[in-house]
Design an enzyme around this catalytic site. Structure first.
Site, PDB file in Angstrom:
ATOM      1  N   LEU A  88     -11.010 -83.121 -68.385  1.00 31.57           N
ATOM      2  CA  LEU A  88     -10.326 -81.946 -67.879  1.00 31.57           C
ATOM      3  C   LEU A  88     -11.334 -81.183 -67.015  1.00 31.57           C
ATOM      4  O   LEU A  88     -12.536 -81.178 -67.310  1.00 31.57           O
ATOM      5  CB  LEU A  88      -9.839 -81.038 -69.019  1.00 31.57           C
ATOM      6  CG  LEU A  88      -8.661 -81.517 -69.864  1.00 31.57           C
ATOM      7  CD1 LEU A  88      -8.357 -80.493 -70.955  1.00 31.57           C
ATOM      8  CD2 LEU A  88      -7.417 -81.748 -69.008  1.00 31.57           C
ATOM      9  N   ASP A  89     -10.836 -80.526 -65.971  1.00 33.52           N
ATOM     10  CA  ASP A  89     -11.712 -79.686 -65.155  1.00 33.52           C
ATOM     11  C   ASP A  89     -12.415 -78.652 -66.028  1.00 33.52           C
ATOM     12  O   ASP A  89     -11.862 -78.207 -67.046  1.00 33.52           O
ATOM     13  CB  ASP A  89     -10.902 -78.944 -64.082  1.00 33.52           C
ATOM     14  CG  ASP A  89     -10.373 -79.868 -63.003  1.00 33.52           C
ATOM     15  OD1 ASP A  89     -10.853 -81.013 -62.905  1.00 33.52           O
ATOM     16  OD2 ASP A  89      -9.472 -79.426 -62.261  1.00 33.52           O
ATOM     17  N   ARG A  90     -13.588 -78.238 -65.591  1.00 32.04           N
ATOM     18  CA  ARG A  90     -14.351 -77.228 -66.330  1.00 32.04           C
ATOM     19  C   ARG A  90     -13.507 -75.995 -66.633  1.00 32.04           C
ATOM     20  O   ARG A  90     -13.549 -75.447 -67.739  1.00 32.04           O
ATOM     21  CB  ARG A  90     -15.586 -76.810 -65.511  1.00 32.04           C
ATOM     22  CG  ARG A  90     -16.497 -75.841 -66.236  1.00 32.04           C
ATOM     23  CD  ARG A  90     -17.521 -75.216 -65.300  1.00 32.04           C
ATOM     24  NE  ARG A  90     -16.927 -74.196 -64.455  1.00 32.04           N
ATOM     25  CZ  ARG A  90     -17.631 -73.400 -63.641  1.00 32.04           C
ATOM     26  NH1 ARG A  90     -18.932 -73.550 -63.536  1.00 32.04           N
ATOM     27  NH2 ARG A  90     -17.031 -72.490 -62.908  1.00 32.04           N
TER      28      ARG A  90
END
Length: 215
Positions: free
Chosen positions: A61-63
């Site tokens: 998942l994106d940061r």
């Protein structure tokens, strides 16, 4: 374009654990895997390794995105889950708050995406060289200022949901890359991986894992 990396502290919420898989609720602001440089070494998988030494990456998942992530605890599970994701079998549901009133009440975005090389890590729509990217969406609640929407990605391109919502003219609130004007008013990117459905690598049984959005 990026700010100082200051990941949230505290325990990681474990949603499910057995001898093959680990399901957690990733907090926003924490990298899934280490970035380049010692200052980006603190990440979700590194924290999980302390309690689960055999933990293995399956997806990311994106940061800035929070929510449900699955990790493998064995090589067999990692391979099996990896094949599921490659075949786009898992069903992923996200919750987002986007700028403005999104209409109609549901729809599909089918726009190919590719990295915007001069502005990496940003992505962009490109009909000539982009890879296929499809997102279904359903409005939950809307007013003139913002819309609460459920997103169903059919592909897993980098920044897919963020760019697709931007392409509709309704960027996700708090997005430092694609909606920087909204960051000051929102403490985080308003995007959360709410639900993940997959088949257990050992039994083949369909399982659903949920984590309610914190916004």
């Amino acid at each position: 374009m990026d700010d100082v990396y200051s990941p949230p502290q505290g325990d990681i919420a474990v949603l499910h654990e057995d001898h093959e898989i680990l399901i957690v609720d990733k907090p926003a602001g924490l990298l899934s895997v280490p970035g380049k440089g010692a200052h980006l070494s603190d990440c979700l998988i590194a924290r999980l390794e302390a309690a689960f030494p055999t933990v293995r990456l399956v997806h990311r998942l994106d940061r800035d995105t929070s929510g449900v992530m699955v990790f493998a605890l064995t090589a067999f599970a990692q391979k099996h889950l990896g094949q599921q994701f490659e075949a786009r079998k898992p069903r992923k549901t996200y919750l987002a708050r986007v700028a403005g009133r999104l209409g109609p009440s549901s729809g599909t975005v089918d726009l190919p995406l590719i990295v915007d090389w001069p502005n990496r890590p940003l992505q962009k729509v490109c009909h000539e060289t982009g890879k296929p990217a499809v997102t279904d969406w359903k409005v939950l609640k809307a007013n003139d200022d913002e819309t609460r929407v459920r997103l169903f990605p059919k592909t897993g391109r980098s920044h897919q949901l963020r760019v697709h919502m931007l392409a509709l003219g309704h960027p996700i609130l708090g997005d430092p890359f694609y909606a920087p004007d909204t960051v000051a008013a929102h403490s985080r990117l308003m995007l959360h991986a709410e639900e993940l459905r997959l088949n257990h690598p050992e039994t083949g049984r369909g399982m659903t894992f949920r984590a309610p959005a914190p916004f």
